[in-house]
Design an enzyme around this catalytic site. Structure first.
Site, PDB file in Angstrom:
ATOM      1  N   ASP A  33       0.823  -1.025  -0.074  1.00 23.54           N
ATOM      2  CA  ASP A  33       0.092   0.264  -0.092  1.00 23.54           C
ATOM      3  C   ASP A  33       0.745   1.382   0.100  1.00 23.54           C
ATOM      4  O   ASP A  33       0.617   1.904   1.265  1.00 23.54           O
ATOM      5  CB  ASP A  33      -0.950  -0.147   1.233  1.00 23.54           C
ATOM      6  CG  ASP A  33      -1.821  -1.232   1.382  1.00 23.54           C
ATOM      7  OD1 ASP A  33      -2.307  -1.736   0.292  1.00 23.54           O
ATOM      8  OD2 ASP A  33      -2.062  -1.669   2.355  1.00 23.54           O
ATOM      9  N   GLU A 209     -12.860  -1.145  -6.605  1.00 24.70           N
ATOM     10  CA  GLU A 209     -12.583  -1.993  -5.506  1.00 24.70           C
ATOM     11  C   GLU A 209     -12.425  -1.190  -4.178  1.00 24.70           C
ATOM     12  O   GLU A 209     -13.139  -1.507  -3.359  1.00 24.70           O
ATOM     13  CB  GLU A 209     -11.553  -2.916  -5.892  1.00 24.70           C
ATOM     14  CG  GLU A 209     -11.576  -4.245  -5.049  1.00 24.70           C
ATOM     15  CD  GLU A 209     -12.709  -5.042  -5.608  1.00 24.70           C
ATOM     16  OE1 GLU A 209     -13.176  -5.713  -4.899  1.00 24.70           O
ATOM     17  OE2 GLU A 209     -13.038  -5.275  -6.861  1.00 24.70           O
ATOM     18  N   GLU A 330      23.641   7.313   5.799  1.00 31.21           N
ATOM     19  CA  GLU A 330      23.102   6.223   6.676  1.00 31.21           C
ATOM     20  C   GLU A 330      23.141   4.853   6.255  1.00 31.21           C
ATOM     21  O   GLU A 330      22.635   4.904   5.006  1.00 31.21           O
ATOM     22  CB  GLU A 330      21.713   6.575   7.378  1.00 31.21           C
ATOM     23  CG  GLU A 330      21.477   7.821   8.070  1.00 31.21           C
ATOM     24  CD  GLU A 330      22.415   7.770   9.398  1.00 31.21           C
ATOM     25  OE1 GLU A 330      22.187   6.693   9.860  1.00 31.21           O
ATOM     26  OE2 GLU A 330      22.922   8.725   9.762  1.00 31.21           O
ATOM     27  N   GLU A 332      21.358   2.425   6.466  1.00 27.99           N
ATOM     28  CA  GLU A 332      19.907   1.774   5.992  1.00 27.99           C
ATOM     29  C   GLU A 332      19.370   2.511   4.634  1.00 27.99           C
ATOM     30  O   GLU A 332      18.435   2.481   4.627  1.00 27.99           O
ATOM     31  CB  GLU A 332      19.031   1.888   7.181  1.00 27.99           C
ATOM     32  CG  GLU A 332      18.944   3.333   7.750  1.00 27.99           C
ATOM     33  CD  GLU A 332      19.664   3.873   8.799  1.00 27.99           C
ATOM     34  OE1 GLU A 332      20.768   3.325   8.874  1.00 27.99           O
ATOM     35  OE2 GLU A 332      19.283   4.997   9.397  1.00 27.99           O
TER      36      GLU A 332
HETATM   37  O1  FUB Z   1      -3.224  -3.754   3.015  1.00 32.19           O
HETATM   38  C1  FUB Z   1      -4.383  -3.853   3.720  1.00 32.19           C
HETATM   39  C2  FUB Z   1      -5.455  -4.129   2.522  1.00 32.19           C
HETATM   40  O2  FUB Z   1      -5.461  -4.476   1.235  1.00 32.19           O
HETATM   41  C3  FUB Z   1      -5.687  -2.498   2.058  1.00 32.19           C
HETATM   42  O3  FUB Z   1      -6.278  -1.681   3.010  1.00 32.19           O
HETATM   43  C4  FUB Z   1      -6.246  -2.648   0.600  1.00 32.19           C
HETATM   44  O4  FUB Z   1      -6.254  -1.635  -0.194  1.00 32.19           O
HETATM   45  C5  FUB Z   1      -5.483  -3.803   0.111  1.00 32.19           C
HETATM   46  O5  FUB Z   1      -4.060  -3.635  -0.435  1.00 32.19           O
END
Ligand code: FUB
Length: 450
Positions: A33, A209, A330, A332
């Site tokens: 995400d 979605e 850094e 990382e």
């Molecule tokens: O990462 C958890 C859920 O899965 C998210 O809220 C959605 O968008 C899907 O990616």
């Protein structure tokens, strides 16, 4: 199998591949995400964190990375977690952070105790946090489907928060960014606005979605979103106004067939004159629908503002600037790595741990314009070992070997230096770690001296 074993298997089976791979952009953990944000010439990338071996969206924190070149990503750890919200129970899902009036506001969906999925807002003076709960309660709980907030501030100062699965909803945020005016509005998911689904047509009204990403460019409002059914592709709609009516435009990224996850999630920025599309897949070893990884591709808008079809690649994007090796960097800050992990503590901040014989860190596009005579690293070690400094591949030209002595403990940081051979120009630098059994040392930062 832990992340380390997974990475080592990856290295063995894809040796040729890793030398060129840039996607996924984080290899130390599973990330999902993506929510990129440009602030003061730096890209800040916020992600979710899928737990190793996860069999559900078991997510406890959000992670933060930054880059000024789009290829080397500095790990800032977890500036926000479920613990930030006393009322949160589980599900640290897809969020987005935005800057306004000297503060950073991070909108996130979490499962609230006794309430269900809700949207919280956390605030910080810094992009890398730590963030604190701004309200002590959810900002939004509209009844159902309150996940995946996306936030945008229009030219007239009005801020909008869109979100939702299976609905698409929005509110107008007040200037304080932690309250809103008016009702929660549910957007009509018409065929004209959001196309038709390819399956479960009777269950949901359109292809929309979840996971919206809202922004404006050249006077046109864009809404990108995972579409489907499941597995998801990424599609987009546009509007002449911030609240619609929306017009369905096209698919941006098709369902990823090889190494995909059944979800996907868009994030778009313009940075240093180029446009970037962030998404996630399941391509790291052990990866899949619940063990996802963030990737990025460059793209160009068409002349009419439409977004072209974007293909997922392993090679990722080219650097937009070079890395200065004469200032402390850094450890990382990583373009690619095999075998190592990162950790955080109060006194040192982030540093690299879990360094074993044969592990390496790649740092891309390092500009040795002033040459280099020596290399210094800040290390904490019990057993010691060595850092081989190689150019352009893990077994490329060896320009120096820095012996690492026992510093008296894995939190006892000391500077260790070595001479390097003549080097000029721009190179990818590989720090290849050598030593005996087990974890050799922790690595905080490095620099070259000319
Ligand atoms: O990462 C958890 C859920 O899965 C998210 O809220 C959605 O968008 C899907 O990616």
């Amino acid at each position: 199998m832990n992340m380390k074993t997974i990475q080592l298997l990856f290295a063995v089976s894809f040796l040729g591949f890793t030398a060129k791979a840039q996607n996924p952009i984080v290899q130390t953990i599973y990330t999902a995400d993506p929510a990129p944000m440009v602030h003061n010439d730096t890209v800040w990338l916020y992600t979710g964190h899928d737990e190793d071996k996860s069999t559900w969206f078991t997510m406890k924190e959000w992670r933060c990375y930054s880059s000024t070149d789009m290829v080397n990503w500095r790990d800032h750890g977890a500036p926000l977690s479920l613990k930030t919200f006393s009322w949160a129970e589980k599900d640290a899902w897809a969020g987005q952070c935005i800057y306004r009036n000297g503060k950073f506001y991070f909108y996130v969906p979490v499962h609230a105790k006794g309430l269900g999925m809700s949207i919280g807002v956390a605030v910080s003076d810094r992009p890398d946090g730590p963030f604190v709960d701004a309200l002590g309660k959810p900002l939004v709980h509209s009844g159902s489907g309150d996940i995946d907030p996306t936030v945008f501030i229009d030219d007239d100062g009005q801020a909008y928060l869109y979100w939702g699965n299976p609905y698409l909803k929005y509110v107008k945020l007040n200037e304080d960014m932690i309250s809103y005016s008016g009702e929660v509005v549910t957007v009509p998911l018409t065929k004209e606005g959001f196309n038709v689904r390819y399956k479960d047509v009777d269950k949901r009204p359109s292809a929309y979605e979840e996971g919206p990403w809202f922004y404006k460019r050249n006077g046109l409002y864009y809404l990108l979103y995972p579409a489907g059914g499941v597995p998801e592709h990424i599609a987009y709609s546009t509007s002449k106004g911030p609240t619609g009516p929306w017009k369905y435009r096209d698919t941006i990224m098709r369902v990823i067939q090889k190494g995909g996850a059944f979800t996907n999630h868009p994030g778009v920025i313009d940075y240093k004159g180029r446009s970037y599309f962030f998404y996630h897949n399941g391509a790291l070893p052990g990866g899949g629908g619940f063990t996802r990884s963030v990737c990025v591709e460059e793209f160009q808008y068409n002349a009419d503002g439409s977004i072209p079809r974007i293909e997922p690649t392993v090679a990722g994007v080219a650097p937009v600037s070079n890395l200065n090796p004469y200032k402390w960097v850094e450890a990382e800050t990583i373009a690619w790595e095999v075998g190592v992990e990162t950790a955080w503590d109060n006194s040192t901040g982030m540093y690299v741990i879990d360094i074993d014989n044969g592990d390496y860190i790649k740092v891309r596009s390092v500009d040795f314009k002033k040459g280099a005579k020596s290399f210094a690293a800040e290390i904490a070690s019990l057993s010691g070992g060595a850092i081989e400094i190689r150019l352009n591949s893990p077994d490329g030209i060896l320009i120096g070997t820095c012996d690492i002595n026992n510093t008296g403990g894995l939190q006892s940081w000391k500077k260790q230096s070595c001479k390097v051979k003549k080097v000029k120009g721009i190179h990818d630098v590989y720090f290849v770690f050598k030593g005996g059994e087990g974890h050799l040392f922790n690595f905080n930062r490095w620099k070259f001296n000319n």
